[in-house]
Design a protein around this motif. Structure first.
Motif, mmCIF file in Angstrom:
data_model
loop_
_atom_site.group_PDB
_atom_site.id
_atom_site.type_symbol
_atom_site.label_atom_id
_atom_site.label_comp_id
_atom_site.label_asym_id
_atom_site.label_seq_id
_atom_site.Cartn_x
_atom_site.Cartn_y
_atom_site.Cartn_z
ATOM 1 N N HIS A 157 1.934 -3.966 -5.908
ATOM 2 C CA HIS A 157 0.536 -3.435 -6.202
ATOM 3 C C HIS A 157 -0.551 -4.707 -5.564
ATOM 4 O O HIS A 157 -1.570 -4.016 -5.491
ATOM 5 C CB HIS A 157 0.655 -3.722 -7.879
ATOM 6 C CG HIS A 157 1.234 -2.665 -8.401
ATOM 7 N ND1 HIS A 157 1.624 -2.691 -9.832
ATOM 8 C CD2 HIS A 157 1.263 -1.186 -7.987
ATOM 9 C CE1 HIS A 157 2.031 -1.321 -10.238
ATOM 10 N NE2 HIS A 157 1.865 -0.396 -9.089
ATOM 11 N N GLU A 158 0.026 -5.776 -5.507
ATOM 12 C CA GLU A 158 -0.818 -6.793 -5.072
ATOM 13 C C GLU A 158 -1.215 -6.404 -3.505
ATOM 14 O O GLU A 158 -2.365 -6.376 -3.025
ATOM 15 C CB GLU A 158 0.074 -7.980 -4.915
ATOM 16 C CG GLU A 158 0.007 -8.573 -6.208
ATOM 17 C CD GLU A 158 0.876 -10.077 -6.030
ATOM 18 O OE1 GLU A 158 1.363 -10.422 -4.944
ATOM 19 O OE2 GLU A 158 1.061 -10.962 -7.181
ATOM 20 N N LEU A 159 -0.251 -5.784 -2.874
ATOM 21 C CA LEU A 159 -0.288 -5.329 -1.466
ATOM 22 C C LEU A 159 -1.357 -4.101 -1.167
ATOM 23 O O LEU A 159 -2.167 -4.050 -0.482
ATOM 24 C CB LEU A 159 0.994 -5.179 -0.773
ATOM 25 C CG LEU A 159 1.621 -6.572 -0.299
ATOM 26 C CD1 LEU A 159 3.100 -5.918 0.069
ATOM 27 C CD2 LEU A 159 1.059 -7.021 0.827
ATOM 28 N N LEU A 160 -1.210 -3.200 -2.432
ATOM 29 C CA LEU A 160 -1.684 -1.977 -2.276
ATOM 30 C C LEU A 160 -3.417 -2.388 -2.702
ATOM 31 O O LEU A 160 -4.314 -1.800 -2.041
ATOM 32 C CB LEU A 160 -1.330 -1.076 -3.446
ATOM 33 C CG LEU A 160 -0.232 -0.214 -3.336
ATOM 34 C CD1 LEU A 160 0.200 0.242 -4.427
ATOM 35 C CD2 LEU A 160 -0.654 0.801 -2.360
ATOM 36 N N ASN A 161 -3.648 -3.383 -3.571
ATOM 37 C CA ASN A 161 -4.920 -3.817 -3.781
ATOM 38 C C ASN A 161 -5.744 -4.480 -2.440
ATOM 39 O O ASN A 161 -6.776 -4.046 -2.242
ATOM 40 C CB ASN A 161 -5.081 -4.829 -4.847
ATOM 41 C CG ASN A 161 -6.403 -5.066 -5.382
ATOM 42 O OD1 ASN A 161 -7.035 -4.397 -5.654
ATOM 43 N ND2 ASN A 161 -6.633 -6.385 -5.197
ATOM 44 N N LEU A 162 -4.896 -5.083 -1.784
ATOM 45 C CA LEU A 162 -5.231 -6.023 -0.618
ATOM 46 C C LEU A 162 -5.602 -4.977 0.382
ATOM 47 O O LEU A 162 -6.724 -4.919 1.187
ATOM 48 C CB LEU A 162 -4.268 -6.780 -0.068
ATOM 49 C CG LEU A 162 -4.123 -8.182 -0.887
ATOM 50 C CD1 LEU A 162 -3.109 -9.105 -0.356
ATOM 51 C CD2 LEU A 162 -5.431 -9.072 -1.040
ATOM 52 N N TYR A 163 -4.630 -3.866 0.595
ATOM 53 C CA TYR A 163 -4.983 -2.943 1.528
ATOM 54 C C TYR A 163 -6.205 -1.934 1.245
ATOM 55 O O TYR A 163 -7.086 -1.539 1.842
ATOM 56 C CB TYR A 163 -3.838 -1.990 1.802
ATOM 57 C CG TYR A 163 -2.819 -2.136 2.750
ATOM 58 C CD1 TYR A 163 -3.088 -2.509 4.031
ATOM 59 C CD2 TYR A 163 -1.521 -2.742 2.317
ATOM 60 C CE1 TYR A 163 -1.968 -3.164 4.907
ATOM 61 C CE2 TYR A 163 -0.398 -2.963 3.139
ATOM 62 C CZ TYR A 163 -0.958 -3.396 4.482
ATOM 63 O OH TYR A 163 0.257 -3.855 5.144
ATOM 64 N N ASN A 164 -6.408 -1.837 -0.142
ATOM 65 C CA ASN A 164 -7.724 -0.920 -0.696
ATOM 66 C C ASN A 164 -8.839 -1.646 -0.269
ATOM 67 O O ASN A 164 -9.953 -1.057 0.167
ATOM 68 C CB ASN A 164 -7.758 -0.763 -2.076
ATOM 69 C CG ASN A 164 -8.640 -0.021 -2.613
ATOM 70 O OD1 ASN A 164 -8.781 1.286 -2.264
ATOM 71 N ND2 ASN A 164 -9.365 -0.540 -3.660
ATOM 72 N N GLN A 165 -8.629 -3.027 -0.204
ATOM 73 C CA GLN A 165 -9.901 -3.807 0.108
ATOM 74 C C GLN A 165 -10.236 -3.651 1.483
ATOM 75 O O GLN A 165 -11.447 -3.802 1.972
ATOM 76 C CB GLN A 165 -9.862 -5.244 -0.264
ATOM 77 C CG GLN A 165 -9.463 -5.718 -1.690
ATOM 78 C CD GLN A 165 -9.256 -7.160 -1.824
ATOM 79 O OE1 GLN A 165 -9.553 -7.772 -1.079
ATOM 80 N NE2 GLN A 165 -8.708 -7.310 -3.216
ATOM 81 N N HIS A 166 -9.240 -3.171 2.501
ATOM 82 C CA HIS A 166 -9.558 -2.942 3.831
ATOM 83 C C HIS A 166 -9.653 -1.541 4.201
ATOM 84 O O HIS A 166 -9.597 -0.888 5.220
ATOM 85 C CB HIS A 166 -8.455 -3.506 4.502
ATOM 86 C CG HIS A 166 -8.182 -5.048 4.641
ATOM 87 N ND1 HIS A 166 -8.969 -5.780 5.400
ATOM 88 C CD2 HIS A 166 -7.385 -5.866 3.962
ATOM 89 C CE1 HIS A 166 -8.779 -6.935 5.286
ATOM 90 N NE2 HIS A 166 -7.637 -7.170 4.342
ATOM 91 N N ASP A 167 -9.962 -0.713 2.913
ATOM 92 C CA ASP A 167 -10.273 0.744 3.146
ATOM 93 C C ASP A 167 -9.019 1.421 3.950
ATOM 94 O O ASP A 167 -8.978 2.545 4.503
ATOM 95 C CB ASP A 167 -11.411 0.894 3.942
ATOM 96 C CG ASP A 167 -12.708 0.491 3.238
ATOM 97 O OD1 ASP A 167 -12.812 0.594 2.195
ATOM 98 O OD2 ASP A 167 -13.589 0.099 4.017
#
Length: 379
Positions: A157-167
């Motif tokens: 989930h942490e990685l998903l959130n970070l990737y989401n910040q990068h669109d």
């Protein structure tokens, strides 16, 4: 812990990551080293839709063209072995940005701070690659979390959130998780959220069957490693049974798992890794994915052949074997932690432990590197 990028995503294309950060493509390999011909292979491999017969007609084809008609052939290529060998521009930016992250810097414990840097750097690199190359970004979950279901889920989930910040959307992400019971449970829960997972370090039928029941998108079996163990050891019931029948233990496990998946209609795709030679490739035709070293792919590419001669390029694995394969009642159970532990056998236990140790050591080396270069300029 690492990333890679697969070929362009499709309904049936879920390729695997490796220990390293790199770009995987079912059509081309490492630039300047080896390039697969963009003939009929391109249409079949890129679409992830293997045909039921080899390349026909009078056209001169290579062995690679022929085998690609049965399984998606994935070059086992990487850009670098770890962050120290990463492409300078992308790595420098990704790592410096991670090391300058205020959230990570605020953590008091050095180990927590380094783990935070590593997670941020992975997402930064993965996002950079995702913006440059179409395909799935595969991120390996820290092997130190292999026995912590909630820890794995939290890290994903942490990685998903970070990737989401990068669109970067979740549809372009795949997470590689060790096939411990805790990893399998994490896969089940993540898949229920629509998050794609890939279970690795699978060395026994019990692991693979439990992973399929959990709904894992990809299960990866290391054919050569199982074979090597059987040549140097004894006492594993699964391997000993295969050897008594005159079968290769690694290939026998792949066949059994493939039959199990298709017998039960599971969505899981099966991947073979640790392929040692061309004959392994011929023996695996029909499996969803074959990860092959460049030297094997080059040998296949350089061999011009008539599909009607030589090996015949016969499908070895077809969904029909699920109806004829004989399973014991014990193998068709709903797997749980106790039954999995009892059924894994010494080979799977030893190979799983060895694989996890290698991944943990790699993560520690990367964190040690971060410790040497922290703080970056302007921090």
């Amino acid at each position: 812990m690492a990333l890679s990028i697969s070929s362009p995503p499709s309904s049936s294309s879920l390729l695997a990551p490796s220990l390293q950060v790199g770009r995987w493509n079912s059509v081309s390999a490492k630039p300047g080293t080896f390039n697969l011909r963009r003939t009929a292979l391109v249409a079949r491999a890129a679409a992830g839709n293997a045909s039921a017969s080899p390349v026909g007609g009078t056209e001169v084809v290579t062995e690679l063209d022929a085998v690609a008609g049965f399984s998606e052939i994935v070059p086992d290529t990487v850009v670098f072995d770890d962050f120290e060998k990463f492409a300078p521009t992308a790595a420098t930016s990704a790592i410096d940005t991670a090391l300058a992250d205020g959230e990570c810097n605020a953590l008091e414990k050095p180990e927590a701070r380094m783990s935070c840097y590593l997670t941020k750097a992975l997402a930064n690199v993965g996002a950079e690659l995702a913006h440059q190359v179409p395909g799935r970004v595969s991120t390996e979950i820290d092997a130190r979390l292999a026995y912590d279901t909630q820890g794995i889920i939290q890290r994903v989930h942490e990685l998903l959130n970070l990737y989401n910040q990068h669109d970067i959307s979740s549809e372009r992400l795949l997470f590689k998780i060790p096939a411990t019971w805790q990893g399998i449970e994490a896969s089940r829960l993540l898949e229920s959220e629509g998050i794609k997972t890939h279970l690795t370090f699978v060395y026994s039928f019990a692991q693979a069957a439990a992973a399929a029941q959990a709904g894992a998108s990809v299960v990866q079996i290391f054919v050569g490693r199982i074979r090597d163990w059987g040549r140097n050891h004894s006492g594993d019931p699964e391997i000993d049974e295969a050897l008594k029948k005159g079968e290769d233990a690694g290939l026998a496990l792949v066949k059994k798992v493939y039959a199990y998946i298709h017998r039960n209609g599971y969505k899981t795709k099966l991947m073979a890794a640790a392929v040692r030679n061309k004959q392994d490739v011929f023996s695996l035709l029909g499996i969803d994915y074959i990860i092959a070293p460049l030297k094997i792919l080059q040998s296949l590419e350089e061999s011009v052949t008539d599909p009607h001669e030589k090996y015949g390029y016969v499908l070895k694995l077809t969904p029909a074997i699920g109806k004829t394969y004989e399973f014991t009642e014990e193998e068709l159970v709903k797997w749980d932690q106790l039954s999995l532990a009892a059924a894994m056998g010494p080979a799977a236990e030893e190979l799983l432990a060895s694989g996890l140790e290698g991944y943990v050591n790699q993560a520690r080396r990367v964190e040690e590197l971060f410790g040497k270069i922290w703080p970056p300029p302007n921090v």
